[in-house]
Design a protein around this motif. Structure first.
Motif, PDB file in Angstrom:
ATOM      1  N   GLN A   1      14.930  33.578 -15.028  1.00 56.78           N
ATOM      2  CA  GLN A   1      13.716  34.151 -14.439  1.00 56.78           C
ATOM      3  C   GLN A   1      14.026  35.477 -13.752  1.00 56.78           C
ATOM      4  O   GLN A   1      13.171  36.347 -13.663  1.00 56.78           O
ATOM      5  CB  GLN A   1      13.109  33.184 -13.409  1.00 56.78           C
TER       6      GLN A   1
ATOM      7  N   LEU B   1      15.695  27.019 -26.187  1.00 57.79           N
ATOM      8  CA  LEU B   1      14.400  26.348 -26.215  1.00 57.79           C
ATOM      9  C   LEU B   1      13.748  26.481 -27.593  1.00 57.79           C
ATOM     10  O   LEU B   1      13.108  25.539 -28.077  1.00 57.79           O
ATOM     11  CB  LEU B   1      13.501  26.943 -25.126  1.00 57.79           C
TER      12      LEU B   1
ATOM     13  N   ALA C   1       8.172  22.854 -23.345  1.00 59.71           N
ATOM     14  CA  ALA C   1       8.201  23.319 -21.958  1.00 59.71           C
ATOM     15  C   ALA C   1       7.974  22.152 -21.000  1.00 59.71           C
ATOM     16  O   ALA C   1       8.651  22.035 -19.969  1.00 59.71           O
ATOM     17  CB  ALA C   1       7.148  24.398 -21.741  1.00 59.71           C
ATOM     18  N   ALA C   2       7.040  21.274 -21.369  1.00 63.17           N
ATOM     19  CA  ALA C   2       6.761  20.115 -20.531  1.00 63.17           C
ATOM     20  C   ALA C   2       8.007  19.254 -20.379  1.00 63.17           C
ATOM     21  O   ALA C   2       8.295  18.716 -19.310  1.00 63.17           O
ATOM     22  CB  ALA C   2       5.625  19.292 -21.130  1.00 63.17           C
TER      23      ALA C   2
ATOM     24  N   VAL D   1      11.103  20.202 -20.374  1.00 59.61           N
ATOM     25  CA  VAL D   1      12.003  20.828 -19.391  1.00 59.61           C
ATOM     26  C   VAL D   1      11.508  20.533 -17.972  1.00 59.61           C
ATOM     27  O   VAL D   1      12.297  20.186 -17.081  1.00 59.61           O
ATOM     28  CB  VAL D   1      12.087  22.349 -19.625  1.00 59.61           C
ATOM     29  N   GLY D   2      10.203  20.659 -17.775  1.00 63.23           N
ATOM     30  CA  GLY D   2       9.636  20.356 -16.462  1.00 63.23           C
ATOM     31  C   GLY D   2       9.876  18.919 -16.051  1.00 63.23           C
ATOM     32  O   GLY D   2      10.213  18.630 -14.901  1.00 63.23           O
TER      33      GLY D   2
ATOM     34  N   GLN E   1      12.415  27.084  -8.836  1.00 64.39           N
ATOM     35  CA  GLN E   1      13.771  27.416  -8.389  1.00 64.39           C
ATOM     36  C   GLN E   1      14.325  26.339  -7.462  1.00 64.39           C
ATOM     37  O   GLN E   1      15.495  25.962  -7.568  1.00 64.39           O
ATOM     38  CB  GLN E   1      13.771  28.773  -7.664  1.00 64.39           C
TER      39      GLN E   1
ATOM     40  N   LEU F   1      13.427  23.199  -7.410  1.00 61.69           N
ATOM     41  CA  LEU F   1      13.684  22.009  -8.223  1.00 61.69           C
ATOM     42  C   LEU F   1      14.993  22.164  -9.003  1.00 61.69           C
ATOM     43  O   LEU F   1      15.772  21.220  -9.128  1.00 61.69           O
ATOM     44  CB  LEU F   1      12.529  21.755  -9.197  1.00 61.69           C
TER      45      LEU F   1
ATOM     46  N   LEU G   1       6.039  19.417  -4.963  1.00 63.65           N
ATOM     47  CA  LEU G   1       5.423  18.956  -6.211  1.00 63.65           C
ATOM     48  C   LEU G   1       4.411  17.850  -5.942  1.00 63.65           C
ATOM     49  O   LEU G   1       3.356  17.791  -6.580  1.00 63.65           O
ATOM     50  CB  LEU G   1       6.525  18.474  -7.163  1.00 63.65           C
TER      51      LEU G   1
ATOM     52  N   ALA H   1       4.510  18.292 -13.822  1.00 63.28           N
ATOM     53  CA  ALA H   1       5.858  18.627 -14.295  1.00 63.28           C
ATOM     54  C   ALA H   1       5.777  19.616 -15.459  1.00 63.28           C
ATOM     55  O   ALA H   1       6.554  20.573 -15.538  1.00 63.28           O
ATOM     56  CB  ALA H   1       6.599  17.355 -14.718  1.00 63.28           C
ATOM     57  N   ALA H   2       4.818  19.383 -16.339  1.00 61.57           N
ATOM     58  CA  ALA H   2       4.644  20.283 -17.477  1.00 61.57           C
ATOM     59  C   ALA H   2       4.335  21.700 -17.000  1.00 61.57           C
ATOM     60  O   ALA H   2       4.814  22.685 -17.568  1.00 61.57           O
ATOM     61  CB  ALA H   2       3.508  19.773 -18.370  1.00 61.57           C
TER      62      ALA H   2
ATOM     63  N   VAL I   1       5.349  23.133 -14.288  1.00 59.61           N
ATOM     64  CA  VAL I   1       6.604  23.766 -13.848  1.00 59.61           C
ATOM     65  C   VAL I   1       7.412  24.239 -15.060  1.00 59.61           C
ATOM     66  O   VAL I   1       7.947  25.360 -15.074  1.00 59.61           O
ATOM     67  CB  VAL I   1       7.440  22.782 -12.998  1.00 59.61           C
ATOM     68  N   GLY I   2       7.465  23.392 -16.079  1.00 58.57           N
ATOM     69  CA  GLY I   2       8.188  23.784 -17.289  1.00 58.57           C
ATOM     70  C   GLY I   2       7.579  25.015 -17.941  1.00 58.57           C
ATOM     71  O   GLY I   2       8.291  25.911 -18.402  1.00 58.57           O
ATOM     72  N   LEU I   3       6.254  25.068 -17.954  1.00 57.97           N
ATOM     73  CA  LEU I   3       5.578  26.225 -18.549  1.00 57.97           C
ATOM     74  C   LEU I   3       5.871  27.495 -17.764  1.00 57.97           C
ATOM     75  O   LEU I   3       5.979  28.577 -18.343  1.00 57.97           O
ATOM     76  CB  LEU I   3       4.067  25.968 -18.624  1.00 57.97           C
ATOM     77  N   GLU I   4       5.994  27.355 -16.453  1.00 57.21           N
ATOM     78  CA  GLU I   4       6.333  28.520 -15.625  1.00 57.21           C
ATOM     79  C   GLU I   4       7.705  29.073 -16.033  1.00 57.21           C
ATOM     80  O   GLU I   4       7.877  30.286 -16.192  1.00 57.21           O
ATOM     81  CB  GLU I   4       6.344  28.103 -14.155  1.00 57.21           C
ATOM     82  N   LEU I   5       8.656  28.181 -16.226  1.00 54.55           N
ATOM     83  CA  LEU I   5      10.000  28.625 -16.628  1.00 54.55           C
ATOM     84  C   LEU I   5       9.980  29.224 -18.031  1.00 54.55           C
ATOM     85  O   LEU I   5      10.641  30.233 -18.304  1.00 54.55           O
ATOM     86  CB  LEU I   5      10.983  27.457 -16.571  1.00 54.55           C
ATOM     87  N   TYR I   6       9.219  28.587 -18.909  1.00 53.71           N
ATOM     88  CA  TYR I   6       9.123  29.097 -20.276  1.00 53.71           C
ATOM     89  C   TYR I   6       8.504  30.490 -20.278  1.00 53.71           C
ATOM     90  O   TYR I   6       8.955  31.391 -20.996  1.00 53.71           O
ATOM     91  CB  TYR I   6       8.306  28.117 -21.122  1.00 53.71           C
TER      92      TYR I   6
END
Lengths: 210, 210
Positions: free
Chosen positions: A107, A120, A155-156, A158-159, B101, B103, B120, B155-156, B158-163
């Motif tokens: 990031q 990914l 992505a989900a 990973v979350g 971050q 997490l 969360l 959770a998804a 959060v994963g989408l944010e990282l993606y």
DNA sequence: GTCTATAGAGGGATAGAC
DNA sequence: GTCTATCCCTCTATAGAC
């Protein structure tokens, strides 16, 4: 591939898993790999470049390993079950956790972004293939962009890995709900012709005025 | 709350957003906050404790801020739209990124786990409330554990944010697919009585032999 | 409460012996 | 290719002046 280079790649994955992106230093990697710290720079130039290589190596070999199991999936429910199994197995070996750490680091660190994106993308491709196969000629595939769905699912995942690290019971609950979700979609897949036609027209209407 | 403490809390959020968990040190925080580095330890004891406090403070005020918009959501589609808007707005201000971050750091650092879990959980509670309201007396709610679904959605997210951080176009595609998904569920919600009864019996059957 | 200064550990990276 | 030794930087945390 020389022995030392592979030791460093494996040591990097190990270090990312156990110490996270914040604790992954050349010294920590060298200790995990059982080699001298200066060899990180001799073989890979910098820590970032080593992480990049290790991430690609780890994800590639792991996706290869799961490829056959993906190809045998025959329903959405089975895909979710494989996802949960993969989550459990990889929690121990840590490849999804490693990807999460690299994505977190990426990031802010431009040097890590390509590796995270690449790792990914390997999983996305795998999931996209399965989804396309499962949803062919289904009303669901007409309504939903499959490549987009594969990206959302990956992505989900990973979350959920990150969530599992702070609340494993909550993550279990989340996985269970998603499996119930798969049942719901399968039911929709399997509607009779009348309901199916009604569903299609509703979807068309919804899509024409988004 | 003294001015300096609040500056440090804000500076911590800012630093987590711009430098990530790996780059969040007492010095970096103090620079971002415009205060002396020693004050981190005077006011909060350690960097971890400051991150904990900042994460709770940031998430709490942000969830409060969005509470009204969550309460006005009237359909799954609107919930997904709010999710996407939240994702866009928070990419700039960075609260979801901060949570990601923390997490990531919490996977290895026990001291960060409670803060990540707490932040969360605030979002989960919010989403769970909305989902419970939207799905009341619907066949979907009968099939799916709503608290579990809220956890999966959070959770998804959060994963989408990282993606998004490594592939923003891919993340857009994922969000679009999820919005199409919401339409699909709304259609299922809105089935006639006959189809609805059929759906229920199918779901019962699927659940009795999982 | 806030500052400077500093101890002591750990970090990236390189030079040069072998 | 591998090692030791080292430079110079950043880190956490504390001591002590103000």
């Amino acid at each position: 591939m020389s022995d030392t280079k592979q030791k460093l790649l494996d040591g990097t994955v190990e270090t990312l898993r156990t110490k996270g992106i914040a604790g992954t230093s050349a010294r920590a990697i060298a200790t995990a790999a059982g080699v001298n710290q200066a060899l990180v720079f001799y073989h890979f130039g910098s820590v970032d470049q080593l992480i990049d290589a290790a991430c690609r190596d780890g994800a590639g070999s792991r996706v290869d390993e799961y490829h056959e199991r993906f190809s045998k999936v025959a329903s959405l429910r089975e895909l979710l079950e494989l996802g949960r199994a993969l989550h459990t197995e990889e929690s121990a070996r840590g490849n999804v956790a490693v990807m999460a750490q690299v994505l977190a680091g990426a990031q802010q660190d431009e040097a890590l972004a390509p590796a995270g994106r690449h790792a990914l993308s390997l999983w996305i491709t795998e999931i996209e293939t399965v989804l396309a196969r499962l949803l062919v000629r289904s009303p669901v595939a007409e309504a939903i962009d499959v490549p987009g769905l594969a990206r959302a699912v990956s992505a989900a995942f990973v979350g959920l890995e990150l969530y599992d690290g702070v609340d494993d019971r909550g993550a279990d609950q989340a996985f269970a709900a998603l499996e119930q979700f798969a049942v719901l979609i399968e039911v929709a897949e399997d509607l009779g012709p009348v309901a199916r036609r009604a569903l299609r027209s509703r979807l068309r209407k919804a899509r024409s005025k988004p």
